[in-house]
Design a protein around this motif. Structure first.
Motif, short mmCIF file in Angstrom:
data_model
loop_
_atom_site.label_atom_id
_atom_site.label_comp_id
_atom_site.label_asym_id
_atom_site.label_seq_id
_atom_site.Cartn_x
_atom_site.Cartn_y
_atom_site.Cartn_z
N PHE A 72 0.77 -1.07 0.14
CA PHE A 72 0.09 0.08 -0.02
C PHE A 72 0.93 1.14 0.15
CE2 PHE A 72 0.78 -1.18 4.50
CZ PHE A 72 0.81 0.11 4.99
N ASP A 73 0.28 2.33 -0.38
CA ASP A 73 0.93 3.74 -0.33
C ASP A 73 0.36 4.55 0.71
OD1 ASP A 73 2.76 3.61 -2.76
OD2 ASP A 73 0.82 3.43 -3.80
N LEU A 74 1.31 5.14 1.38
CA LEU A 74 0.87 6.02 2.49
C LEU A 74 1.30 7.71 2.04
CD1 LEU A 74 0.75 5.59 6.15
CD2 LEU A 74 1.71 7.65 5.56
N ASP A 75 0.22 8.32 1.91
CA ASP A 75 0.37 9.95 1.66
C ASP A 75 1.16 10.61 3.29
OD1 ASP A 75 0.58 12.63 1.27
OD2 ASP A 75 -1.61 12.57 0.90
N ALA A 76 2.42 10.50 3.49
CA ALA A 76 2.91 10.81 4.79
C ALA A 76 2.67 12.27 4.96
CB ALA A 76 4.32 10.52 4.80
N GLU A 77 2.80 13.16 3.79
CA GLU A 77 2.65 14.42 3.92
C GLU A 77 1.49 14.84 4.39
OE1 GLU A 77 3.76 18.69 1.52
OE2 GLU A 77 3.88 16.71 0.51
N GLY A 78 0.35 14.32 3.58
CA GLY A 78 -1.06 14.68 3.90
C GLY A 78 -1.55 14.16 5.46
N LEU A 79 -0.84 12.92 5.79
CA LEU A 79 -1.21 12.49 7.03
C LEU A 79 -0.75 13.27 7.94
CD1 LEU A 79 -2.44 10.40 9.02
CD2 LEU A 79 -0.47 8.93 8.49
N ILE A 80 0.82 13.89 7.88
CA ILE A 80 1.32 14.67 8.97
C ILE A 80 0.32 15.88 9.05
CG2 ILE A 80 3.39 16.10 9.39
CD1 ILE A 80 5.26 13.47 8.20
N ASP A 81 0.10 16.65 7.94
CA ASP A 81 -0.74 17.78 8.16
C ASP A 81 -2.12 17.61 8.88
OD1 ASP A 81 1.00 19.33 6.62
OD2 ASP A 81 0.11 19.21 4.72
N ALA A 82 -2.73 16.39 8.56
CA ALA A 82 -3.86 16.07 9.44
C ALA A 82 -3.58 15.90 10.82
CB ALA A 82 -4.33 14.84 8.69
N LEU A 83 -2.51 15.20 11.13
CA LEU A 83 -2.24 15.04 12.72
C LEU A 83 -1.74 16.60 13.22
CD1 LEU A 83 0.25 11.89 12.32
CD2 LEU A 83 -2.08 12.06 13.29
N ILE A 84 -1.40 17.14 12.47
CA ILE A 84 -0.88 18.55 13.15
C ILE A 84 -2.40 19.43 13.32
CG2 ILE A 84 0.03 20.88 12.51
CD1 ILE A 84 2.38 19.35 11.11
N ASP A 85 -3.36 19.16 12.33
CA ASP A 85 -4.61 19.76 12.40
C ASP A 85 -5.27 19.18 13.69
OD1 ASP A 85 -4.28 21.62 10.16
OD2 ASP A 85 -5.10 20.23 8.81
N ARG A 86 -5.23 18.05 13.88
CA ARG A 86 -5.94 17.40 14.90
C ARG A 86 -5.32 17.97 16.39
NH1 ARG A 86 -9.38 12.95 15.51
NH2 ARG A 86 -9.98 13.68 13.62
N ALA A 87 -4.00 18.08 16.13
CA ALA A 87 -3.37 18.61 17.70
C ALA A 87 -3.78 19.95 17.84
CB ALA A 87 -1.81 18.34 17.44
N ARG A 88 -3.82 20.60 16.82
CA ARG A 88 -4.44 22.22 16.83
C ARG A 88 -5.46 22.23 17.55
NH1 ARG A 88 -3.44 23.58 11.66
NH2 ARG A 88 -1.40 24.08 12.15
N THR A 89 -6.50 21.44 17.21
CA THR A 89 -7.84 21.18 17.87
C THR A 89 -7.79 20.82 19.47
OG1 THR A 89 -8.86 20.83 15.78
CG2 THR A 89 -10.24 20.39 17.87
N VAL A 90 -7.13 19.74 19.76
CA VAL A 90 -6.92 19.35 20.78
C VAL A 90 -6.02 20.28 21.88
CG1 VAL A 90 -5.88 17.20 22.36
CG2 VAL A 90 -6.90 16.82 20.01
N PHE A 91 -4.92 20.68 21.37
CA PHE A 91 -4.15 21.67 22.25
C PHE A 91 -4.55 22.84 21.74
CE2 PHE A 91 -1.82 17.80 21.74
CZ PHE A 91 -2.00 17.08 22.83
N ALA A 92 -5.79 23.56 21.88
CA ALA A 92 -6.15 24.72 21.20
C ALA A 92 -5.42 26.03 21.69
CB ALA A 92 -7.46 24.69 21.60
N ASP A 93 -4.92 25.96 22.89
CA ASP A 93 -4.27 27.11 23.40
C ASP A 93 -2.57 26.90 23.35
OD1 ASP A 93 -6.47 28.62 23.81
OD2 ASP A 93 -6.69 27.57 25.80
N SER A 94 -2.12 25.90 22.53
CA SER A 94 -0.72 25.71 22.64
C SER A 94 -0.16 25.89 21.13
CB SER A 94 -0.57 24.09 23.14
OG SER A 94 0.74 23.79 23.01
N ARG A 95 0.95 26.03 21.07
CA ARG A 95 1.88 26.00 19.78
C ARG A 95 2.71 24.69 19.48
NH1 ARG A 95 7.21 27.40 19.55
NH2 ARG A 95 8.24 27.95 21.87
N LEU A 96 2.59 24.49 18.35
CA LEU A 96 3.58 23.20 17.77
C LEU A 96 5.02 23.31 18.06
CD1 LEU A 96 3.40 20.29 16.77
CD2 LEU A 96 3.49 21.47 14.35
#
Length: 301
Positions: free
Chosen positions: A62-86
């Motif tokens: 299988f192929d994994l779009d790592a770039e797209g997945l990493i962006d999705a993880l960053i977006d999810r973290a931005r929601t979970v840690f709303a008052d925090s910076r990456l």
């Protein structure tokens, strides 16, 4: 009596001064944004996401779009840690002799991503990845570089990494991949973390796709000449030098005439794509391909 009153007055003034300094310090701390980082055990991610979406843990299937997945993880973290910076995303994977594959190299070039490599043994099992995660988690927590860590992994060996980070005051949040059945994360790890979150099939579907095997039909495809295959080997060597850098590719030279398994697989797949011909079962052409690859490298070093 007067001297005692003076001493009490001086003590009261020092207490007031101390309280003032504490209030200033607390005000500065309140203004300082909290910081989070994402730690991804790629071995766990590929196996669990591959099984969930593609029905297999075999990375070659299988192929994994790592770039797209990493962006999705960053977006999810931005929601979970709303008052925090990456701070950044740490991506831990295995590679033979710790030499980046083409895919790992492309991931390392992404912004806000740090790729850390352990070794792969003869059975394609990661070695040293858990210790890398522990070192980074503990160091960042100790230096107050992060307040929260999102850890995407499932191995029980990560328990010590969690405990080390928590010992310095960081909160560790375990993220997992939905399991089609049962669990894919160790229970002791689930017990130790500060919170748990599962990413489901819908989250991973856009980034994982089953690889279709090229429909090479030997009866309909002209077998390439040995000279042509040798040229393709040299062509790929030149491409890798430009893309991966002389130092990275040069690390292959001490292993001549053998290539690490993952590198040899990359060479084969890329050659078949160029030739539009399957080299599986074509031992003579695969040897010629490697010869062309090595010959070009040796002219460059």
């Amino acid at each position: 009596m007067e001297a005692m009153n003076d001493d009490l007055g001086a003590l009261s003034a020092r207490i007031d001064r101390t309280n003032e300094l504490l209030e200033r310090m607390l005000a500065e701390v309140a203004k300082t944004p909290s910081t989070h980082a994402i730690f991804v055990d790629a071995g766990y991610l590929y196996a669990a996401a591959g099984r969930l979406v593609a029905g297999t843990e075999d990375r070659r299937a299988f192929d994994l779009d790592a770039e797209g997945l990493i962006d999705a993880l960053i977006d999810r973290a931005r929601t979970v840690f709303a008052d925090s910076r990456l701070l950044r995303v740490y991506w831990y994977d295995g590679a033979r002799r710790r030499i980046h594959t083409a895919e790992q190299q492309s991931i390392a070039e992404l912004p806000d991503v740090k790729v850390r490599l352990g070794n792969l043994n003869a059975n394609n099992q990661q070695k040293g990845v858990d210790s890398l995660i522990r070192t980074d988690l503990e160091s960042l927590a100790r230096h107050r570089a992060i307040s929260d860590a999102a850890l995407l992994g499932g191995d029980e060996d990560l328990v010590s990494a969690v405990e080390a980070a928590q010992g310095y005051g960081a909160r560790v949040h375990l993220w997992g991949v939905e399991a089609p059945e049962g669990r894919n994360q160790a229970e002791p790890l689930l017990w130790e973390v500060d919170s748990q979150r599962t990413l489901d099939l819908d989250f991973f579907k856009p980034y994982v796709s089953r690889r279709t095997t090229p429909a090479y039909d030997p009866a309909m495809t002209v077998r390439p000449t040995r000279e042509n295959v040798r040229f393709v080997g040299a062509q790929i060597a030149a491409k890798w030098l430009a893309a991966r850098g002389r130092e990275t590719v040069g690390e292959l030279l001490p292993g001549h005439p053998y290539l690490p398994g993952s590198v040899d697989q990359d060479l084969l797949v890329e050659a078949e794509d160029i030739l539009q011909y399957s080299l599986r079962g074509q031992a003579d052409l695969r040897r010629v391909l490697r010869d062309g690859f090595w010959e070009h490298l040796q002219t460059q070093f």
